[in-house]
Each structure stands twice: as structure tokens, then as C-alpha cells.
Design a protein around this motif. Structure first.
Motif, short mmCIF file in Angstrom:
data_model
loop_
_atom_site.label_atom_id
_atom_site.label_comp_id
_atom_site.label_asym_id
_atom_site.label_seq_id
_atom_site.Cartn_x
_atom_site.Cartn_y
_atom_site.Cartn_z
N UNK A 1 8.78 12.53 -2.71
CA UNK A 1 8.57 11.61 -4.21
C UNK A 1 8.37 9.75 -4.17
N UNK A 2 8.92 9.90 -3.04
CA UNK A 2 8.62 8.10 -2.23
C UNK A 2 7.34 8.13 -2.67
N UNK A 3 5.91 8.57 -2.43
CA UNK A 3 4.82 8.48 -2.74
C UNK A 3 4.63 8.65 -4.39
N UNK A 4 5.30 9.67 -5.00
CA UNK A 4 5.68 9.57 -6.99
C UNK A 4 5.66 8.19 -7.13
N UNK A 5 6.48 7.15 -6.58
CA UNK A 5 7.51 6.31 -6.81
C UNK A 5 6.03 4.92 -6.62
N UNK A 6 5.38 5.45 -5.69
CA UNK A 6 3.94 4.23 -5.38
C UNK A 6 3.07 4.93 -7.06
N UNK B 1 4.42 2.31 -10.04
CA UNK B 1 4.71 1.37 -9.59
C UNK B 1 3.52 0.53 -9.17
N UNK B 2 2.58 1.06 -8.44
CA UNK B 2 1.41 0.00 -8.19
C UNK B 2 1.30 -0.62 -6.94
N UNK B 3 3.21 -0.22 -6.33
CA UNK B 3 3.56 -0.83 -4.98
C UNK B 3 3.51 -1.93 -5.23
N UNK B 4 4.39 -3.09 -6.05
CA UNK B 4 5.21 -3.62 -7.21
C UNK B 4 6.80 -3.33 -6.03
N UNK C 1 -5.46 0.07 -18.84
CA UNK C 1 -4.03 -0.71 -18.69
C UNK C 1 -3.62 -1.15 -16.34
N UNK C 2 -3.54 -1.40 -15.85
CA UNK C 2 -3.54 -1.72 -14.53
C UNK C 2 -2.84 -1.16 -14.08
N UNK C 3 -1.24 -0.87 -14.45
CA UNK C 3 -0.18 -0.25 -14.17
C UNK C 3 0.24 1.17 -15.21
N UNK C 4 0.92 2.47 -13.95
CA UNK C 4 0.65 3.10 -14.71
C UNK C 4 2.31 3.07 -15.71
N UNK C 5 3.78 2.09 -14.81
CA UNK C 5 4.50 2.48 -15.02
C UNK C 5 4.50 1.41 -16.54
N UNK C 6 3.23 -0.13 -16.43
CA UNK C 6 3.41 -0.49 -17.68
C UNK C 6 2.86 0.43 -19.35
N UNK C 7 1.74 0.85 -18.41
CA UNK C 7 1.81 2.01 -19.66
C UNK C 7 2.62 3.01 -20.24
N UNK D 1 1.04 -1.51 -0.21
CA UNK D 1 0.07 0.04 -0.36
C UNK D 1 0.61 1.37 -0.15
N UNK D 2 0.18 2.36 0.28
CA UNK D 2 0.98 3.43 -0.41
C UNK D 2 1.85 3.88 1.21
N UNK D 3 1.38 3.94 2.08
CA UNK D 3 2.43 4.38 3.38
C UNK D 3 3.24 3.06 3.53
N UNK D 4 3.41 1.95 2.84
CA UNK D 4 4.42 1.00 3.33
C UNK D 4 5.34 0.97 2.19
N UNK D 5 4.85 0.89 0.86
CA UNK D 5 5.68 1.86 -0.41
C UNK D 5 7.03 2.71 -0.11
#
Length: 399
Positions: A218-223, A226-229, A335-341, A199-203
Motif C-alpha cells: 500500500x505504501x508503494x501504491x501511495x508512492x 503521488x510521485x514522491x511528493x 501529465x507528470x504526476x498521476x494524482x494530478x491527472x 524516491x520509492x524507498x524513502x516514500x
């Protein structure tokens, strides 16, 4: 293992309930590839007496028996001899059953064995294919027989079983429900458990544990990208710097091909599991890319009929690469995950430029990326020129 204590404790609870009360002795653990399933499962085996088997490498009953035989649990001469006798069996289906029976015999001796079959759908598929060829029978009949054997073993409640897979739930359900009308399916005796991305907090905590220089924003933007992967978070966090936005870092990594192996392997896995052509699947995803599309859009893009486009899109929904929403009677896919798009846009032909990608629906971080570019020009005291094409794609018709 980062912050998977809850999942580990949940599995330990199920294990203890099986061993002490004889309930929930079969678990179906699933989740996206590289989300952390194998890490959790191997951590469980360190805490309880158990056997972990990576089924990707098990292609027939003999390999299965030899893999079991090599485990440290079976060093006694008595068990070695029993395994050797099993390998003399000429009927491969019976050989498989005898191997499972021997596991039950061993577990009844220690009364607390856990057995994990990771990517077990591959185990079912490959072994069924091999046995069907040898016995000259229908593969579907052999699959039903194997699932029936496993179901009976699980119902004996002598072993705590975990069947793990990276297939999406809808596709998984489709693959392991027996087609025979007689007898209940295997799925009826398994407890479903999904390992989700962070989830966002753990990511945010994970990204900052990798790179302490990252601030929360910045850490939130990464989340969000990536969708938390965990694997994707790790790659971006390692390469993030104070001088560049997360979007710029991600785009640089995409252009360099840093995510190629990850996404190509995901789609190859989906192709193998769903028995679809890799190129067809990747081009279907490419058609959707950064914008939501209807079945009609996909059919037009691929040059195929509506029914075929629907089947392909639904297959990718089942495998959790696409999401589907309803607008009236129409299904809308994205597409489910932004980075995949973004990877599809920049790395799969015909490739788009970074500027076209920015002009598409990013969802997040466009403003920070543009600010970063402007700041860079200001620092260099360079003139800024903003241009658009004749159709007004980049500035959306504004000036």
C-alpha cells in the motif's frame, strides 16, 4: 524534517567550501512546490549564521530593507542608523544596491554569513516592476540591472547565497539569463542544485512513519500515485485504512476536494511565474488529463491554432507539470504526476465519473481497486452486475 539529511549535508558542504575556500558561493536551489525545499533551507539556517527571506511578500526595495532591518543580526544602533539612511535614498535601484552592500559589510565582519532568498524569481519580478514604474524605464532593463547587482555581490564571495525557486529548470534558466549581450549572466556564477521528490524507498518509509498500519504494498501504491511528493504522501497515508484500497482512499479524497488547494495553488503559481492565464493553463492540462496527447490533439481540444497549442504545452513542460516524449517527429505530452491527472479528471469541468477514470490509463492499482469492490459485494452477499455503454468504453468491447 524527514530524510533530507543528504540535501542538508550537501548544502553545508557548499557553505563550508564558500567560507573556507571562496568557491561555490552562490547556489540555485530548485524543485517542485511542497517538495521540501523550504524545510531544508530553514534547517540549514539553524546550523549556520544566516538570514532566510520569503520573497513572496517582498514587493519593493523599501520592504526588502525593512525586512532586513528587523532581523536580529542588525539590532546594533550603528546598523539601524545605516538602514535608515538607505531608506532615505530616492533612487530605488540604488537603495537596493546599498542594502546588498550593507549585507556584505556585515558578513565581512563575521566572515560566515548565509543569505537565502526563497522564491527569488518573485523578488526579481515584483521589484523590477515597481522600479520600472517609478523610473519610467523598461522592466527588462531594470531586471538586467538587478541581476547584474546580484551577480557582482555573489562574485565578491563575502556571503554564501542561496536563491531558491519552485520554477522548473528550463523556465528558470530562461528567466535569469540576462538579455544584454555585454557581460556574463548571473546563472554563470551559481551552482545548480535540485531537491527531488522522495524516491520509492524513502516514500514507503515516510508513509509508514505516518501510518504504521500500512504494509509495503500500500505504501508503494501511495508512492506511484503521488510521485514522491511529501505533502501528497502525507494526506493519503493519514487517511488510509485497512478496509479500503489506496486507490479508493485517493478517489474519496479527490471527490471531497482534499487536494483542491494543493493543485490549484500549484497551477496559480505557474500562471504567475509564466505570466499565463490560470484558466488557459488548467484547461490545457485538462485536455491532456489521463491520456498522452499531441500538439494537434491539444489544439483541437482548446480550439486554437497549432503554434499556440505548442507554446502552451512547452510552457507546462518548462514548469515541470508536463513531460514530453518524441514519437517520430511528433511531440507527445503527458501529465507528470498521476494524482494530478486524476484531480483534473474528477474536479475540473467537465468532470468525469470514477468509472470513466478507472477506464482510463491509470498505470497502477486498478486490479486491487476492482478486487476491493468485488470483495465488498461478496461480503454483503449482493448480486454483481457489470454493464458497459454502447461504445464498449468500460470493458473495452469485451464481455
Amino acid at each position: 524534517m524527514f530524510d533530507r539529511e543528504k540535501e542538508l549535508n550537501d548544502l553545508l558542504k557548499y557553505y563550508n567550501n564558500c567560507i573556507s575556500k571562496g568557491i561555490n558561493c552562490g547556489m540555485l536551489v530548485y524543485g517542485w512546490r511542497r517538495v521540501g525545499k523550504t524545510t531544508v533551507l530553514k534547517a540549514l539556517i539553524k546550523k549556520v549564521p544566516g538570514i532566510y527571506m520569503d520573497c513572496i511578500w517582498i514587493s519593493d526595495p523599501i520592504v526588502f530593507v525593512k525586512t532586513l532591518m528587523s532581523h536580529e543580526f542588525f539590532t546594533e544602533e550603528n546598523f539601524k542608523n545605516k538602514f535608515k539612511l538607505i531608506m532615505l535614498e530616492e533612487d530605488p535601484l540604488l537603495m537596493l544596491k546599498q542594502a546588498f552592500d550593507l549585507l556584505v559589510e556585515f558578513s565581512s565582519r563575521i566572515k560566515r554569513l548565509a543569505v537565502i532568498l526563497d522564491e527569488f524569481h518573485i523578488f526579481i519580478d515584483k521589484i523590477a516592476t515597481r522600479i520600472a514604474r517609478e523610473k519610467r524605464q523598461s522592466k527588462q532593463i531594470i531586471e538586467d540591472n538587478i541581476l547584474g547587482i546580484i551577480k557582482n555581490i555573489v562574485e565578491s564571495k563575502q556571503i554564501f547565497w542561496i536563491f531558491s525557486t519552485s520554477i522548473g529548470w528550463r523556465k528558470l534558466r530562461e528567466k535569469i539569463i540576462k538579455t544584454k549581450k555585454i557581460g556574463a549572466p548571473l546563472i554563470g556564477v551559481l551552482t545548480k542544485y535540485k531537491i527531488e521528490p522522495f524516491d520509492k524507498e524513502t516514500s514507503v518509509r515516510f508513509a509508514r512513519s505516518i501510518n504504521p498500519a500500512l504494509d509495503d504494498k500500500k505504501a508503494e501504491e501511495i508512492y506511484y500515485l503521488t510521485g514522491g511528493i511529501p505533502k501528497l504522501i502525507e494526506v493519503i497515508a493519514i487517511n488510509a485504512s485497512e478496509d479500503a484500497s489506496i486507490m479508493k482512499t485517493s478517489l474519496d479524497l479527490l471527490k471531497k476536494g482534499e487536494f483542491d488547494d494543493f493543485f490549484e495553488n500549484i497551477i496559480k503559481f505557474v500562471a504567475e511565474a509564466s505570466k499565463r492565464d490560470y484558466t488557459v493553463l488548467i484547461q490545457t492540462l485538462k485536455c491532456i488529463e489521463m491520456r498522452e496527447k499531441t500538439t494537434e490533439d491539444i489544439a483541437k481540444c482548446l480550439g486554437i491554432d497549432l503554434d499556440s497549442a505548442y507554446v502552451l504545452a512547452e510552457e507546462l513542460v518548462k514548469m515541470e507539470l508536463l513531460e514530453k516524449d518524441k514519437k517520430g517527429r511528433k511531440g507527445i505530452y503527458k501529465v507528470r504526476y498521476p494524482l494530478l491527472s486524476q484531480w483534473l479528471s474528477l474536479r475540473i469541468q467537465p468532470e468525469k465519473s470514477v468509472y470513466e477514470l478507472l477506464a482510463s490509463k491509470f498505470g497502477i492499482a486498478i486490479e486491487s481497486y476492482i478486487r476491493e469492490l468485488i470483495r465488498e459485494y461478496i461480503n454483503r452477499k449482493m448480486r454483481i452486475e457489470i454493464r458497459d455503454d454502447e461504445e464498449g468504453k468500460f470493458l473495452l468491447g469485451t464481455t
